[in-house]
Scaffold this motif. Structure first.
Motif, mmCIF file in Angstrom:
data_model
loop_
_atom_site.group_PDB
_atom_site.id
_atom_site.type_symbol
_atom_site.label_atom_id
_atom_site.label_comp_id
_atom_site.label_asym_id
_atom_site.label_seq_id
_atom_site.Cartn_x
_atom_site.Cartn_y
_atom_site.Cartn_z
ATOM 1 N N GLN A 164 -14.315 10.017 -0.995
ATOM 2 C CA GLN A 164 -15.405 10.982 -0.906
ATOM 3 C C GLN A 164 -15.225 11.915 0.281
ATOM 4 O OE1 GLN A 164 -17.563 11.370 -3.196
ATOM 5 N NE2 GLN A 164 -18.980 12.821 -2.258
ATOM 6 N N ARG A 165 -14.731 11.407 1.404
ATOM 7 C CA ARG A 165 -14.503 12.259 2.575
ATOM 8 C C ARG A 165 -13.417 13.295 2.305
ATOM 9 N NH1 ARG A 165 -14.823 8.189 7.855
ATOM 10 N NH2 ARG A 165 -17.092 7.890 7.801
ATOM 11 N N ILE A 166 -12.374 12.878 1.589
ATOM 12 C CA ILE A 166 -11.314 13.825 1.233
ATOM 13 C C ILE A 166 -11.873 14.929 0.350
ATOM 14 C CG2 ILE A 166 -9.159 14.089 -0.049
ATOM 15 C CD1 ILE A 166 -8.382 11.297 0.849
ATOM 16 N N TYR A 167 -12.689 14.533 -0.630
ATOM 17 C CA TYR A 167 -13.262 15.520 -1.554
ATOM 18 C C TYR A 167 -14.253 16.432 -0.841
ATOM 19 C CZ TYR A 167 -15.427 17.496 -5.714
ATOM 20 O OH TYR A 167 -15.898 18.362 -6.663
ATOM 21 N N GLN A 168 -15.070 15.887 0.058
ATOM 22 C CA GLN A 168 -16.031 16.706 0.805
ATOM 23 C C GLN A 168 -15.311 17.668 1.742
ATOM 24 O OE1 GLN A 168 -19.286 16.957 0.348
ATOM 25 N NE2 GLN A 168 -19.130 15.473 -1.321
ATOM 26 N N ASN A 169 -14.211 17.218 2.337
ATOM 27 C CA ASN A 169 -13.423 18.106 3.190
ATOM 28 C C ASN A 169 -12.836 19.255 2.381
ATOM 29 O OD1 ASN A 169 -11.895 18.572 5.875
ATOM 30 N ND2 ASN A 169 -10.244 18.456 4.367
ATOM 31 N N TYR A 170 -12.415 18.931 1.179
ATOM 32 C CA TYR A 170 -11.874 19.957 0.272
ATOM 33 C C TYR A 170 -12.949 20.987 -0.082
ATOM 34 C CZ TYR A 170 -11.140 21.674 -4.506
ATOM 35 O OH TYR A 170 -11.091 22.442 -5.629
#
Length: 319
Positions: A164-170
């Protein structure tokens, strides 16, 4: 899905990859049928009789987790096949990854506890701790099932936080997935958070599994060797039973090791989903996944009897 969630790249056009993908999906369906049969037969008996042998409780739980996992894998691979350039942290794949992580962890732990059960119940070691476990093991099966769910839930939550953090950063940086900066951030997070976490989560049950399998195979091999020293040799029922048990355990170990290696390869991302090698590896893994339920069915007297009755009734009805 929006184009913002797509990674630039050509779609899968290699006919060999498509053929291998179809073979892998067919093998996945065979695995679904095999695990579904085990789940149906033992689950129905558990519901009707309100009780089941401790070993069969572990077996039906393992088959049920594999059954659900195969459906998730089937959906994931069909989605990847239809959308070969999809961003790996898109909402659809995040949802599938959450289920995939949980069911993978449950499958690993249930396989490990089943190997522990086999080792303690079948092996002939005389250490006091081992003998104490042999007496108490049946009562520990419910705790094995609960611990599998608890450990799997914990690891799945940690995986989901990372994804989720990777996706939110994206989303926050509004960078295209093929952007160099976005890729470096994502890969560093995968390398230093997700990959170590996955290796710890998967290696712990795998280590227990391999230790138990090594002890059990050693004990059975020693006992079988002693049985074969007699004149009758292979004709002794005990020797034949040990040979069948040994073959079943070896197949179980081969399937588990191939399954663990497939998880490690998927975590390292060395085989991209658009590569032909990816679908070759998928076909090999699904072949193991399809064969092992068949081995379990024919090595279990109850399951084998139900299958024979079902086939006989179908043949009688068709005639």
């Amino acid at each position: 899905m929006n184009d913002d969630h797509m990674v630039q790249g050509p779609p899968v056009t290699d006919k060999r990859a498509v053929v291998l993908a179809i073979i892998a999906l067919l093998l996945c369906l065979v695995a679904v049928l095999g695990n579904g049969f085990i789940t149906t037969v033992l689950g129905r008996e558990w519901l009707l009789r309100r009780t089941l042998l401790p070993c069969d409780k572990l077996l039906v739980s393992l088959a049920a987790s594999r059954f659900c996992l195969q459906w998730v894998v089937l959906c994931k691979n069909i989605y990847i096949l239809l959308h070969p350039a999809v961003f790996p942290y898109s909402p659809v794949l995040l949802f599938l990854a959450f289920q995939w992580d949980f069911l993978n962890a449950v499958t690993l732990w249930l396989s490990t506890w089943l190997s522990v059960f086999y080792c303690v119940k079948i092996a002939t070691f005389t250490h006091p701790v081992f003998l104490w476990l042999k007496r108490k093991l049946s009562g520990l099966v419910p705790w094995m099932l609960l611990s599998s769910v608890w450990f799997s839930s914990l690891s799945t939550i940690l995986f989901f936080i990372g994804n989720q953090r990777i996706y939110q950063n994206y989303l926050r940086n509004s960078l295209p997935p093929w952007n160099v900066t976005g890729n470096s951030i994502r890969r560093s997070y995968e390398k230093f958070y997700l990959f170590p976490l996955k290796m710890v989560t998967w290696t712990v049950p795998t280590a227990f599994f391999l230790i138990c399998m090594a002890l059990l195979i050693t004990s059975l091999g020693r006992h079988m060797k002693n049985s074969l020293l007699t004149i009758s040799g292979f004709q002794e029922p005990s020797a034949q039973a040990h040979i069948k048990a040994l073959l079943a355990l070896i197949s179980f170990a081969i399937f588990f090791i191939s399954y663990f290696l497939s998880l490690v390869l998927s975590a390292t991302c060395v085989l991209p989903s658009r590569a032909l090698r990816f679908w070759v590896w998928q076909a090999v893994i699904y072949l193991c996944a399809a064969v092992h339920p068949v081995v379990l069915i024919f090595s279990n007297a109850r399951l084998r009897a139900v299958l024979v009755r079902y086939c006989s009734s179908r043949c009688g009805a068709s005639c």
